[in-house]
Design an enzyme around this catalytic site. Structure first.
Site, PDB file in Angstrom:
ATOM      1  N   GLU A 143       0.852  -1.193   0.000  1.00 34.50           N
ATOM      2  CA  GLU A 143       0.000   0.000   0.000  1.00 34.50           C
ATOM      3  C   GLU A 143       0.881   1.234   0.000  1.00 34.50           C
ATOM      4  O   GLU A 143       2.103   1.155   0.200  1.00 34.50           O
ATOM      5  CB  GLU A 143      -0.919   0.026   1.227  1.00 34.50           C
ATOM      6  CG  GLU A 143      -0.184   0.128   2.554  1.00 34.50           C
ATOM      7  CD  GLU A 143      -1.125   0.124   3.748  1.00 34.50           C
ATOM      8  OE1 GLU A 143      -2.341   0.078   3.545  1.00 34.50           O
ATOM      9  OE2 GLU A 143      -0.620   0.172   4.884  1.00 34.50           O
ATOM     10  N   LYS A 360      -9.239  -6.013   2.252  1.00 42.94           N
ATOM     11  CA  LYS A 360      -8.799  -4.751   2.838  1.00 42.94           C
ATOM     12  C   LYS A 360      -9.889  -3.679   2.750  1.00 42.94           C
ATOM     13  O   LYS A 360     -10.437  -3.431   1.675  1.00 42.94           O
ATOM     14  CB  LYS A 360      -7.539  -4.240   2.117  1.00 42.94           C
ATOM     15  CG  LYS A 360      -6.402  -5.254   2.072  1.00 42.94           C
ATOM     16  CD  LYS A 360      -5.190  -4.741   1.338  1.00 42.94           C
ATOM     17  CE  LYS A 360      -4.389  -3.801   2.201  1.00 42.94           C
ATOM     18  NZ  LYS A 360      -3.056  -3.504   1.595  1.00 42.94           N
ATOM     19  N   GLU A 364      -6.805   3.279   7.507  1.00 46.62           N
ATOM     20  CA  GLU A 364      -5.388   3.321   7.814  1.00 46.62           C
ATOM     21  C   GLU A 364      -5.210   2.981   9.296  1.00 46.62           C
ATOM     22  O   GLU A 364      -6.149   2.976  10.071  1.00 46.62           O
ATOM     23  CB  GLU A 364      -4.813   4.711   7.520  1.00 46.62           C
ATOM     24  CG  GLU A 364      -4.989   5.167   6.082  1.00 46.62           C
ATOM     25  CD  GLU A 364      -4.313   4.260   5.072  1.00 46.62           C
ATOM     26  OE1 GLU A 364      -3.325   3.602   5.431  1.00 46.62           O
ATOM     27  OE2 GLU A 364      -4.782   4.193   3.924  1.00 46.62           O
ATOM     28  N   GLY A 365      -3.967   2.724   9.670  1.00 47.61           N
ATOM     29  CA  GLY A 365      -3.673   2.527  11.081  1.00 47.61           C
ATOM     30  C   GLY A 365      -3.448   1.088  11.497  1.00 47.61           C
ATOM     31  O   GLY A 365      -3.058   0.813  12.614  1.00 47.61           O
TER      32      GLY A 365
END
Length: 477
Positions: A143, A360, A364-365
């Site tokens: 990513e 997915k 984020e995170g």
């Protein structure tokens, strides 16, 4: 799981005496130099604890390392051009914003600012592109992160640790990630052209990863002492009466803000009420240079990355055939789950062979992906639901194994370190900086790297969560 094995940088295992001595030294050095965070279980502003770090640098083939270092400026340019293409962002995200409220909120802000006209045309991108080795040490992108790309500071310090304590300097590449990011922030501040203006770091209400964030602040002050930095959460800003000046200046506590640097804002928790979303919109409407601007934030969504993985799409943004080929070489398979022929095919692929893929969401995170048999369950449950269009399917990558030791903060109930030699896998991140507007790229650099390592048995590898560990690449031929 990969059966390929990389040899460690030194002969292992270490003797019990050597291991204990090395771990003690590593813990002391790491704490003295800031490889640390505040405890999530016993939060105290007066205390930090060791962040997980590998005792030794992990082996990494030099050729793929150089490949992704050299492609980073092309990826920076690609993200920049995507962020300035409203038609492409709209078409890529049209199904996702119907199913994912978070992305829909961001896109609404983007459309609102676009229709009003951007008060600030310049954007700053501090990016990180993440990779795994796969299939006989080819390297593939997992990513690209366009908001709050973390650990530039601690990655730099980890490289110093492995250089200074392991004394194998020629094999550990120079790492200038922290200075590179800070020079990017200073460059944007200088473009604003107001020596009295401040930088605003948007942070969490409670910050655990404090060392990484503060190192950026302190490095900026060292490089340019006249810059003042303030730290606020979106909720703090809501309560403080932030306003826009007559020329759309962002004014916080009676100070004009030149640069807004988001270290938070990528997660739902940063927006507990509509007022935080209103604050994000106000900031986007201002003259402050944003890192990232909302269009950069959207350009980093998984769905946009999946759209870019289609071969014909790259030709829209990159005119050089050699550059296109270099990007295509590091892309892996990303598949839409939209309600069309491609989406139906991807759903069936994921259900039939779940171990070949990762599911997915647009988050984020870390800690949000779905693996293994759970993919089958999730896809079956979403098969007829609009919710599935908020996700993408990615080819699963199986990196080579190697041996290493993890050095972690000891549990409070334990007086002894329990350090085992383990099978681990590594993930490489390359940091990039880009500054520009729709007409011109003013700065475009690759500035450093990070290696994050986890046990081979783990799917996710969050460092702050204690699963993964900070690491450095030990380059091998």
């Amino acid at each position: 799981m990969s059966t390929c094995q990389l040899e460690p940088c030194i002969e292992l295992p270490l003797s019990e005496e050597k291991l204990k001595e090395s771990v003690d030294k590593a813990k002391d050095w790491a704490l003295m130099h800031g490889i640390s965070m505040r405890s999530k279980t016993n939060f105290n502003k007066d205390q930090v604890q060791l962040l997980p770090v590998t005792l030794l640098p992990s082996s990494f083939p030099e050729k793929p390392f150089l490949t992704v270092n050299n492609v980073q400026t092309i990826l920076n340019e690609l993200i920049h051009k995507v962020a300035h293409d409203k038609e492409f962002l709209t078409n890529s995200l049209k199904s996702t914003i119907q199913a994912d409220p978070f992305t829909a909120k961001l896109f609404h802000i983007y459309e609102t600012v676009y229709e009003k006209g951007f008060s600030q045309s310049i954007s700053l991108g501090l990016l990180r592109s993440d990779y795994l080795l796969h299939d006989d040490c080819k390297i593939k992108q997992v990513e690209i992160n366009t908001i709050a790309a973390s650990f530039a500071a601690l990655a730099t310090i980890t490289s110093e640790y492995h250089n200074l304590l392991i004394l194998i300097i020629d094999k550990i590449p120079e790492n200038n990630a922290l200075i590179g990011f800070c020079k990017g922030l200073i460059f944007a501040w200088e473009l604003y052209n107001n020596s009295e203006a401040v930088m605003l770091f948007i942070v969490e209400d409670i910050t655990y990863n404090i060392s990484d964030q503060r190192f950026h602040e302190f490095q900026i002050r060292q490089l340019c002492p006249k810059i003042k930095i303030i730290r606020k959460s979106l909720t703090n800003l809501v309560s403080e009466g932030v306003k826009l000046g007559p020329n759309k200046e962002l004014i916080v506590s009676n100070m004009v803000v030149a640069v807004v640097y988001y270290r938070s804002g990528y997660e739902l928790e940063a927006y507990p009420t509509e007022k935080e979303w209103d604050m994000r919109l106000l900031i986007e409407c201002s003259r402050a240079i944003k890192c990232p601007s909302v269009q950069y934030h959207l350009a980093g969504t998984k769905k946009v990355q999946q759209s870019l993985a289609q071969p014909i799409v790259l030709k829209k943004f990159l005119k050089d055939d050699a550059a296109i080929a270099r990007v295509q070489e590091i892309f892996t398979g990303l598949y839409t789950l939209d309600f069309n022929d491609d989406g139906e095919k991807a759903v069936e692929m994921g259900i039939n062979e779940p171990y070949k893929f990762v599911l997915k969401p647009q988050r984020e995170g870390g800690g949000n992906n779905i693996y293994n048999e759970s993919i089958k369950s999730w896809l079956n449950s979403m098969k007829e639901s609009q919710e599935r269009t908020a996700w993408i399917l990615m080819d699963r990558l199986y990196p080579p194994l190697q041996k290493n030791y993890f050095v972690r903060a000891a549990e409070e109930s334990s007086s002894e370190d329990d350090i085992d030699l383990s099978d681990v896998i590594t993930e490489l991140g390359i940091y990039g900086v880009i500054v520009g507007d729709s007409n011109e790229i003013m700065l475009n650099k690759q500035v450093g790297h990070i290696l994050r390592t986890k046990l081979s048995s783990e799917d996710e590898g969050g460092i702050v969560a204690g699963i993964g560990a900070l690491d450095s690449p030990y380059l091998i031929s």
